[in-house]
Design a protein around this motif. Structure first.
Motif, PDB file in Angstrom:
ATOM      1  N   LEU A 131       0.731  -1.086  -0.162  1.00  0.00           N
ATOM      2  CA  LEU A 131      -0.088   0.156   0.041  1.00  0.00           C
ATOM      3  C   LEU A 131       0.872   1.337   0.156  1.00  0.00           C
ATOM      4  O   LEU A 131       0.529   2.326  -0.517  1.00  0.00           O
ATOM      5  CB  LEU A 131      -0.976   0.090   1.350  1.00  0.00           C
ATOM      6  CG  LEU A 131      -2.049  -1.182   1.430  1.00  0.00           C
ATOM      7  CD1 LEU A 131      -2.934  -1.252   2.511  1.00  0.00           C
ATOM      8  CD2 LEU A 131      -2.858  -1.084   0.120  1.00  0.00           C
ATOM      9  N   GLU A 132       2.069   1.154   0.612  1.00  0.00           N
ATOM     10  CA  GLU A 132       2.826   2.512   0.672  1.00  0.00           C
ATOM     11  C   GLU A 132       3.426   2.756  -0.724  1.00  0.00           C
ATOM     12  O   GLU A 132       3.657   4.047  -0.853  1.00  0.00           O
ATOM     13  CB  GLU A 132       4.006   2.232   1.585  1.00  0.00           C
ATOM     14  CG  GLU A 132       3.700   2.264   3.104  1.00  0.00           C
ATOM     15  CD  GLU A 132       3.098   3.499   3.523  1.00  0.00           C
ATOM     16  OE1 GLU A 132       3.401   4.623   3.017  1.00  0.00           O
ATOM     17  OE2 GLU A 132       2.878   3.613   4.807  1.00  0.00           O
ATOM     18  N   PRO A 169      -9.270  -8.193   3.914  1.00  0.00           N
ATOM     19  CA  PRO A 169      -9.595  -7.159   3.203  1.00  0.00           C
ATOM     20  C   PRO A 169     -10.061  -5.685   4.257  1.00  0.00           C
ATOM     21  O   PRO A 169      -9.831  -4.773   4.061  1.00  0.00           O
ATOM     22  CB  PRO A 169     -11.025  -7.607   2.578  1.00  0.00           C
ATOM     23  CG  PRO A 169     -10.943  -8.814   2.417  1.00  0.00           C
ATOM     24  CD  PRO A 169     -10.095  -9.532   3.627  1.00  0.00           C
ATOM     25  N   ARG A 170     -10.678  -6.013   5.141  1.00  0.00           N
ATOM     26  CA  ARG A 170     -10.903  -5.306   6.237  1.00  0.00           C
ATOM     27  C   ARG A 170      -9.673  -4.492   7.053  1.00  0.00           C
ATOM     28  O   ARG A 170      -9.532  -3.264   7.067  1.00  0.00           O
ATOM     29  CB  ARG A 170     -11.811  -5.513   7.450  1.00  0.00           C
ATOM     30  CG  ARG A 170     -13.264  -5.887   6.866  1.00  0.00           C
ATOM     31  CD  ARG A 170     -14.258  -6.466   7.875  1.00  0.00           C
ATOM     32  NE  ARG A 170     -15.657  -6.386   7.461  1.00  0.00           N
ATOM     33  CZ  ARG A 170     -16.277  -5.452   7.384  1.00  0.00           C
ATOM     34  NH1 ARG A 170     -16.008  -4.115   7.649  1.00  0.00           N
ATOM     35  NH2 ARG A 170     -17.621  -5.764   7.041  1.00  0.00           N
ATOM     36  N   GLY A 171      -8.433  -5.561   6.951  1.00  0.00           N
ATOM     37  CA  GLY A 171      -7.320  -4.818   7.558  1.00  0.00           C
ATOM     38  C   GLY A 171      -6.725  -4.088   6.719  1.00  0.00           C
ATOM     39  O   GLY A 171      -6.165  -3.051   7.092  1.00  0.00           O
ATOM     40  N   MET A 172      -6.695  -4.424   5.376  1.00  0.00           N
ATOM     41  CA  MET A 172      -6.113  -3.581   4.266  1.00  0.00           C
ATOM     42  C   MET A 172      -6.821  -2.247   4.222  1.00  0.00           C
ATOM     43  O   MET A 172      -6.019  -1.178   4.013  1.00  0.00           O
ATOM     44  CB  MET A 172      -6.089  -4.402   3.095  1.00  0.00           C
ATOM     45  CG  MET A 172      -5.233  -5.597   2.916  1.00  0.00           C
ATOM     46  SD  MET A 172      -3.377  -5.234   2.961  1.00  0.00           S
ATOM     47  CE  MET A 172      -3.023  -4.844   1.131  1.00  0.00           C
ATOM     48  N   ALA A 173      -7.986  -2.287   4.249  1.00  0.00           N
ATOM     49  CA  ALA A 173      -8.942  -1.008   4.206  1.00  0.00           C
ATOM     50  C   ALA A 173      -8.521  -0.033   5.373  1.00  0.00           C
ATOM     51  O   ALA A 173      -8.279   1.191   5.268  1.00  0.00           O
ATOM     52  CB  ALA A 173     -10.372  -1.350   4.168  1.00  0.00           C
ATOM     53  N   LYS A 174      -8.358  -0.682   6.477  1.00  0.00           N
ATOM     54  CA  LYS A 174      -7.938   0.052   7.668  1.00  0.00           C
ATOM     55  C   LYS A 174      -6.704   0.994   7.587  1.00  0.00           C
ATOM     56  O   LYS A 174      -6.499   2.111   7.615  1.00  0.00           O
ATOM     57  CB  LYS A 174      -7.802  -0.626   8.750  1.00  0.00           C
ATOM     58  CG  LYS A 174      -7.095  -0.217   9.980  1.00  0.00           C
ATOM     59  CD  LYS A 174      -6.936  -1.236  11.424  1.00  0.00           C
ATOM     60  CE  LYS A 174      -6.269  -0.318  12.521  1.00  0.00           C
ATOM     61  NZ  LYS A 174      -6.260  -1.648  13.647  1.00  0.00           N
ATOM     62  N   THR A 175      -5.602   0.201   6.858  1.00  0.00           N
ATOM     63  CA  THR A 175      -4.236   0.861   6.616  1.00  0.00           C
ATOM     64  C   THR A 175      -4.346   1.729   5.431  1.00  0.00           C
ATOM     65  O   THR A 175      -3.586   2.857   5.518  1.00  0.00           O
ATOM     66  CB  THR A 175      -3.107  -0.411   6.298  1.00  0.00           C
ATOM     67  OG1 THR A 175      -3.053  -1.113   7.347  1.00  0.00           O
ATOM     68  CG2 THR A 175      -1.978   0.258   6.077  1.00  0.00           C
ATOM     69  N   SER A 176      -5.207   1.288   4.243  1.00  0.00           N
ATOM     70  CA  SER A 176      -5.453   2.108   3.389  1.00  0.00           C
ATOM     71  C   SER A 176      -5.841   3.492   3.566  1.00  0.00           C
ATOM     72  O   SER A 176      -5.522   4.726   3.261  1.00  0.00           O
ATOM     73  CB  SER A 176      -6.432   1.691   2.418  1.00  0.00           C
ATOM     74  OG  SER A 176      -5.994   0.448   1.877  1.00  0.00           O
TER      75      SER A 176
END
Length: 373
Positions: A117-118, A143-150
């Motif tokens: 993501l960075e 997916p929810r964890g990726m959205a949190k970081t995004s």
């Protein structure tokens, strides 16, 4: 222990093949500590409950020294209590949401959010001029964890999240979701959709007339194998953020691609999840040789700092958290279903599984090798 049936078999079948190929290569070189490896293959059928049952069988009845397996976070979370309680070892291959650090898991080849993501979100803003992102995913932890970081990254770089929506893993009816994306005002889609739902999602986008040149789609999960399954025309022009693509230009990758096609068939494709499996099997064998022992605790004590010349390039295990230094890349899907690398880091990036809570290269959360938090 990769699913040969069920919703994630679309990708896990080739992961299973790659593990067997890596084992065959190691055996051809003389095995590990002078002994030939024998694979005990189980099919968890894409069900977390069955993953847990199979993990207990492998550790208790078969007394295996290592489990190579899992693809989704749900499957890993089902296996983790088993290997921790039995003091076993899971070699986990898949990119995931982070926020984990177990002394019973070698995260070999598995990217964490900062490695996907960075690079991708700032690239979408800077290179494509996109500012309004709709995040869509399958409904479980990854997916929810990726959205949190995004969301954290988007806030920092000035991108607006106009949607954050989920459908169940294995869902195939995407018409309403695609309509919601179309009416959201988004100028870019970021997809964390998983398994055979990827095929249905991309096809519905095309069926509703979306053009990825006008509304770009970037995925953290889509690989060459899902693109092949859906038909390359449905993914043409879309982007993917992963450390490995079949087109990566390294000498090691040329050998790897040729070897897998010889093993699995000329029309087989390589992809990031199976390359991570290949890394994991080889890293485990290297650590066993270094330790002179197959015991899980000996592997964990020896694997930190080891490097492997993987198809993607040099991969090194971080001694602090047992994750891997990987090279972030962005690929663009072309007409033959492969991806051209349009952006990549000059060198492997430090794995920060807790970047979502402020972990940095200077301020680490996992202070010792395999610390369990």
């Amino acid at each position: 222990m990769y699913s040969l049936t069920g919703t994630t078999a679309i990708v896990e079948k080739s992961m299973n093949q790659c593990a067997q190929m890596a084992i065959a290569e190691i055996n051809a070189r003389g095995g590990v500590l002078g002994r030939q490896l024998r694979a005990i293959i189980e099919d968890p059928a894409s069900e977390p409950r069955i993953y847990s049952e199979k993990a207990r069988k492998l550790t208790i009845e078969d007394q295996v020294p290592v489990i190579f397996g899992c693809y989704t976070t749900a499957s890993r979370k089902a296996v983790l209590p088993v290997v921790e309680r039995r003091k076993g070892l899971l070699v986990w291959p898949t990119w995931y949401e982070g926020e984990e650090c177990s002394k019973n898991v070698l995260y070999a080849g598995s990217a964490v959010p900062n490695q996907q993501l960075e690079n991708s979100l700032p690239w979408l803003k800077k290179s494509l001029g996109k500012n309004k992102v709709f995040i869509v995913g399958s409904d479980y932890a990854f997916p929810r964890g990726m959205a949190k970081t995004s969301k954290t990254i988007c806030e920092r770089i000035g991108m607006e999240v106009v949607g954050d929506e989920y459908l169940p893993l294995g869902h195939t009816e995407w018409a309403s979701m695609v309509s919601k994306i179309g009416s959201s005002g988004a100028d870019v889609i970021f997809s964390n959709v998983v398994g055979d739902s990827i095929v249905a999602f991309y096809r519905e986008l095309r069926n509703q007339g979306y053009d990825f040149d006008k509304l770009p789609l970037c995925s953290s999960t889509t690989t060459e194998v899902e693109i092949k399954a859906m038909g390359p025309e449905y993914a043409l022009g879309s982007y993917v953020s992963l450390p490995y693509f079949q087109t990566v230009d390294t000498p090691q990758n040329k050998v790897f691609v040729e070897a897998f096609k010889a093993y699995a068939g000329a029309d087989a494709v390589t992809h990031a999840a199976m390359e991570a499996v290949y890394i994991g099997v080889n890293m485990w064998a290297m650590a066993a040789e270094k330790a002179g022992d197959l015991a899980p605790e000996a592997i964990v004590a020896s694997v930190g700092g080891l490097s492997f010349d993987a198809p993607q390039g040099k991969v090194t295990v971080d001694p602090d958290n047992l994750h891997s230094y990987l090279t972030p890349r962005i690929g663009k899907t072309r007409a033959d279903g492969l991806l051209d690398v349009v952006d990549q880091y000059a060198e492997p990036l430090v794995p920060l599984p807790y970047s979502s809570v402020g972990e940095t290269a200077e301020k680490r959360v996992c202070a010792t090798s395999g610390a369990t938090l």
